[in-house]
Write a protein that holds these residues in place. Structure first.
Motif, PDB file in Angstrom:
ATOM      1  N   PRO A 221       0.848  -1.181   0.000  1.00  0.00           N
ATOM      2  CA  PRO A 221       0.000   0.000   0.000  1.00  0.00           C
ATOM      3  C   PRO A 221       0.889   1.238   0.000  1.00  0.00           C
ATOM      4  O   PRO A 221       2.004   1.211   0.538  1.00  0.00           O
ATOM      5  CB  PRO A 221      -0.774  -0.121   1.320  1.00  0.00           C
ATOM      6  CG  PRO A 221       0.138  -0.905   2.210  1.00  0.00           C
ATOM      7  CD  PRO A 221       0.910  -1.830   1.319  1.00  0.00           C
ATOM      8  N   ALA A 255      -5.822   4.153  -2.807  1.00  0.00           N
ATOM      9  CA  ALA A 255      -7.281   4.212  -2.869  1.00  0.00           C
ATOM     10  C   ALA A 255      -7.668   5.145  -4.008  1.00  0.00           C
ATOM     11  O   ALA A 255      -7.083   6.217  -4.165  1.00  0.00           O
ATOM     12  CB  ALA A 255      -7.839   4.727  -1.549  1.00  0.00           C
ATOM     13  N   ALA A 282      -9.736   3.575   3.449  1.00  0.00           N
ATOM     14  CA  ALA A 282      -8.304   3.283   3.619  1.00  0.00           C
ATOM     15  C   ALA A 282      -7.602   4.536   4.137  1.00  0.00           C
ATOM     16  O   ALA A 282      -6.776   5.149   3.465  1.00  0.00           O
ATOM     17  CB  ALA A 282      -7.708   2.813   2.310  1.00  0.00           C
ATOM     18  N   ASP A 312     -13.085   1.745  -2.852  1.00  0.00           N
ATOM     19  CA  ASP A 312     -13.443   1.347  -1.493  1.00  0.00           C
ATOM     20  C   ASP A 312     -14.284   0.072  -1.488  1.00  0.00           C
ATOM     21  O   ASP A 312     -14.173  -0.748  -0.575  1.00  0.00           O
ATOM     22  CB  ASP A 312     -14.212   2.477  -0.809  1.00  0.00           C
ATOM     23  CG  ASP A 312     -13.286   3.542  -0.229  1.00  0.00           C
ATOM     24  OD1 ASP A 312     -12.059   3.407  -0.379  1.00  0.00           O
ATOM     25  OD2 ASP A 312     -13.792   4.514   0.372  1.00  0.00           O
ATOM     26  N   THR A 315     -11.951  -2.774  -1.803  1.00  0.00           N
ATOM     27  CA  THR A 315     -11.220  -2.922  -0.543  1.00  0.00           C
ATOM     28  C   THR A 315     -12.076  -3.595   0.519  1.00  0.00           C
ATOM     29  O   THR A 315     -11.619  -4.509   1.223  1.00  0.00           O
ATOM     30  CB  THR A 315     -10.741  -1.545  -0.049  1.00  0.00           C
ATOM     31  OG1 THR A 315      -9.864  -0.976  -1.016  1.00  0.00           O
ATOM     32  CG2 THR A 315     -10.026  -1.657   1.289  1.00  0.00           C
ATOM     33  N   ARG A 319     -11.458  -7.165   2.322  1.00  0.00           N
ATOM     34  CA  ARG A 319     -11.374  -7.301   3.779  1.00  0.00           C
ATOM     35  C   ARG A 319     -12.264  -8.434   4.277  1.00  0.00           C
ATOM     36  O   ARG A 319     -11.876  -9.215   5.150  1.00  0.00           O
ATOM     37  CB  ARG A 319     -11.774  -5.975   4.430  1.00  0.00           C
ATOM     38  CG  ARG A 319     -11.473  -5.905   5.916  1.00  0.00           C
ATOM     39  CD  ARG A 319     -12.007  -4.630   6.509  1.00  0.00           C
ATOM     40  NE  ARG A 319     -11.495  -4.452   7.863  1.00  0.00           N
ATOM     41  CZ  ARG A 319     -12.094  -3.725   8.785  1.00  0.00           C
ATOM     42  NH1 ARG A 319     -13.219  -3.100   8.508  1.00  0.00           N
ATOM     43  NH2 ARG A 319     -11.578  -3.606   9.990  1.00  0.00           N
ATOM     44  N   PRO A 331      -8.937  -1.642   6.752  1.00  0.00           N
ATOM     45  CA  PRO A 331      -9.109  -1.446   5.314  1.00  0.00           C
ATOM     46  C   PRO A 331      -7.819  -1.121   4.568  1.00  0.00           C
ATOM     47  O   PRO A 331      -7.614  -1.625   3.449  1.00  0.00           O
ATOM     48  CB  PRO A 331     -10.103  -0.280   5.246  1.00  0.00           C
ATOM     49  CG  PRO A 331     -10.913  -0.420   6.489  1.00  0.00           C
ATOM     50  CD  PRO A 331      -9.937  -0.888   7.539  1.00  0.00           C
ATOM     51  N   THR A 332      -6.956  -0.297   5.151  1.00  0.00           N
ATOM     52  CA  THR A 332      -5.706   0.038   4.461  1.00  0.00           C
ATOM     53  C   THR A 332      -4.900  -1.210   4.141  1.00  0.00           C
ATOM     54  O   THR A 332      -4.214  -1.274   3.114  1.00  0.00           O
ATOM     55  CB  THR A 332      -4.868   1.016   5.307  1.00  0.00           C
ATOM     56  OG1 THR A 332      -5.635   2.210   5.527  1.00  0.00           O
ATOM     57  CG2 THR A 332      -3.576   1.381   4.615  1.00  0.00           C
ATOM     58  N   VAL A 335      -6.141  -3.207   0.764  1.00  0.00           N
ATOM     59  CA  VAL A 335      -6.060  -2.682  -0.608  1.00  0.00           C
ATOM     60  C   VAL A 335      -5.184  -3.559  -1.501  1.00  0.00           C
ATOM     61  O   VAL A 335      -5.470  -3.725  -2.690  1.00  0.00           O
ATOM     62  CB  VAL A 335      -5.582  -1.212  -0.639  1.00  0.00           C
ATOM     63  CG1 VAL A 335      -6.569  -0.303   0.073  1.00  0.00           C
ATOM     64  CG2 VAL A 335      -4.177  -1.058  -0.078  1.00  0.00           C
ATOM     65  N   ALA A 338      -7.022  -6.628  -2.443  1.00  0.00           N
ATOM     66  CA  ALA A 338      -8.041  -6.227  -3.416  1.00  0.00           C
ATOM     67  C   ALA A 338      -7.444  -6.112  -4.813  1.00  0.00           C
ATOM     68  O   ALA A 338      -8.079  -6.487  -5.808  1.00  0.00           O
ATOM     69  CB  ALA A 338      -8.664  -4.898  -3.000  1.00  0.00           C
TER      70      ALA A 338
END
Length: 398
Positions: A221, A255, A282, A312, A315, A319, A331-332, A335, A338
Motif C-alpha cells: 500500500p 485508494a 483506507a 473502497d 477494498t 477485507r 481497510p488500508t 487494498v 483487493a
C-alpha cells in the motif's frame, strides 16, 4: 551513528542535530554505510528484525525492543500464487513498529526528552509505544477523523494526542510548525530516514523466509510511501550484496479516492499530481501530497513495477474475504489483496495504463502481499455514497 544527507543538494547533517529537513528544502536520507548482512550467522540470531544488525544504522537497545519483526509469511487459501506477510501481528498491531523501534532507540541514544509525530493512526500508536518504553514523552498530531481504536491505543501508551481539524495535510502542517520547538525530536515516519531503515527489514524477512530468494512481485500500500521505500532499500541492498539475483517488481496500491501517485504514474510524471483527496475507508494511505512522492515514483519505476488504485468497494470486499481466511485487518491493509483479487478476476479498469502493466505482475508465479494493520484498529467499514441518492446520507455501512 550514521549521519544524514540531503536528497537534493547532498548537504550532510549530524544525526545528533535533530535536523529533519535540509535548509534547501530537500528531504534527508541516511548517509551511505556498509549494509551487507552475514547470511551464514542468521540461523543463530534472535527472531526479530534486529537479526539484520549489519543493515541497520543503529544497534539494538534491549530495554526498548519488544521482539518486533519476523512476522509470519502465510500462504493464501483463495489465491494460491500469493503469500501473505502478517505484519498486523507485530506488538502494536502494525508494520510501523519496524521504524518506530529504530527511531525510539536513536532518540534514547541521543538523550532526547520530548518527541513529536504526525500520523493518521498506526505510526502514532507505534511511536507512542516505543517512545514510552524509551522514557520519552511523545505527542501525536492526528486528524480529528482518526478512528477511536487508534486514539485509545495512543493514549494507553501514555502519549499526548492533539486532534487537528481539517485534512491529513492540515495535521502534517500543524506538526511541522510544532516541530520547530527547541529540544523536540520530530520523529516523523516521513521525514526522519532512520524510520525507513527499520521498515526495510520487511524486505529482508521476505528474502529469508522464502529460502533466501525474492518473489517476482511484491505488492504494497502507498500513501506516504514508507513501505515502498523500505522495500526498495532492502531489495537494492540484497542484490548489491549478491544475496539475491534480481529485484522484485513493486506494485504500489492507492485508494481511488486519493491517488496522486497513481495518477502521476499513469501520466508519466516525476512528481505526484496535485489533487483534493476525497474520503476513503483506507485512511492510512489517504495522503494527497506525499512529501517523498518523487522518490516513491522513482523507486517503483526502477523495479519495473507500477502504481494502481482500487475502489473502497473492492477494498471492503477484500477485507471480508480475508476475514474468511482467519485474518482480520484494517481497510488500508486490504487494498493490496483487493488489487491481486481484481487482477485474478479481471475486474480492474482495462482502460487504465497502470493496470495494463500491473495485471500480469499481480498474477505472476510468486506474489507477496502485506497485511499491515489489525482490524480492531478500524472495526467497521464506511463507504462514501453519491450525493444524488433520494435519501442522502454521508456514509453507507457495509
Amino acid at each position: 551513528m550514521i549521519d544524514l544527507v540531503c536528497s537534493e543538494c547532498a548537504a550532510t547533517y549530524p544525526v545528533e542535530s535533530l535536523v529533519w529537513q535540509c535548509t534547501c528544502g530537500g528531504l534527508l536520507d541516511v548517509a551511505a554505510f556498509a549494509t551487507e548482512v552475514d547470511a551464514a550467522a542468521l540461523p543463530g540470531r534472535a527472531p526479530s528484525l534486529w537479526r539484520y544488525a549489519e543493515a541497520l544504522p543503529i544497534a539494538v537497545d534491549p530495554t526498548i525492543t519488544l521482539g518486533e519483526g519476523l512476522s509470519p509469511l502465510a500462504p493464501s487459501r483463495a489465491l494460491p500464487h500469493a503469500q501473505l506477510k502478517l505484519d498486523f501481528l507485530l506488538p502494536t498491531l502494525s508494520f510501523k513498529d519496524r521504524g518506530a523501534v529504530v527511531l525510539a532507540t536513536l532518540a534514547k541514544r541521543l538523550g532526547v526528552r520530548r518527541a513529536l509525530v504526525d500520523s493518521s493512526g498506526n505510526a502514532g500508536t507505534a511511536m507512542a509505544a516505543y517512545f514510552g518504553r524509551a522514557g520519552i514523552h511523545c505527542t501525536v498530531y492526528v486528524p480529528e477523523s482518526t478512528s477511536p481504536g487508534k486514539l485509545a491505543q495512543m493514549r494507553a501508551h501514555g502519549a499526548t494526542v492533539e486532534r487537528v481539524a481539517g485534512s491529513r495535510a492540515d495535521t502534517a502542517e500543524a506538526a511541522r510548525q510544532a516541530a520547530n520547538s527547541d529540544g523536540v525530536m520530530f520523529a516523523s515516519h516521513v521525514y526522519h530516514p532512520y524510520f525507513l531503515h527499520g521498515v526495510k527489514t520487511y524486505g529482508y524477512e521476505i528474502w529469508e523466509q522464502r529460502g533466501r530468494s525474492l518473489p517476482e512481485t511484491v505488492v504494497v500500500p502507498v500513501g506516504n510511501g514508507t513501505m515502498v521505500l523500505g522495500c526498495y532499500l532492502a531489495f537494492s541492498e540484497l542484490v548489491a550484496a549478491g544475496l539475491a539475483e534480481r529485484m522484485p517488481r513493486i506494485i504500489a496500491v492507492q485508494a481511488s479516492a486519493c491517488s496522486p501517485l497513481e495518477q502521476a504514474m499513469a501520466q508519466g510524471l516525476d512528481v505526484p499530481v496535485a489533487i483534493d483527496g476525497r474520503a476513503t475507508i483506507a485512511e492510512g494511505i489517504a495522503i494527497a501530497a506525499p512529501p517523498r512522492g518523487k522518490q516513491i515514483l522513482r523507486a517503483v519505476r526502477a523495479t519495473g513495477g507500477t502504481i494502481i488504485a482500487v475502489t473502497d468497494r473492492q477494498t471492503a470486499a477484500a477485507r471480508r474475504e480475508l476475514g474468511g481466511e482467519g485474518l482480520f485487518v484494517e481497510p488500508t491493509s486490504a487494498v493490496c489483496y483487493a488489487a491481486v483479487r481484481a487482477a485474478v478476476d479481471q475486474t480492474f479498469d482495462a482502460a487504465s495504463p497502470t493496470w495494463a502493466v500491473a495485471a500480469s505482475l499481480l498474477t505472476a508465479g510468486s506474489v507477496v502481499v502485506p497485511l499491515c494493520g489489525a482490524g480492531l484498529k478500524s472495526p467497521g467499514d464506511t463507504i462514501p455514497v453519491p450525493s444524488t441518492r433520494s435519501r442522502p446520507s454521508r456514509f453507507e455501512q457495509i
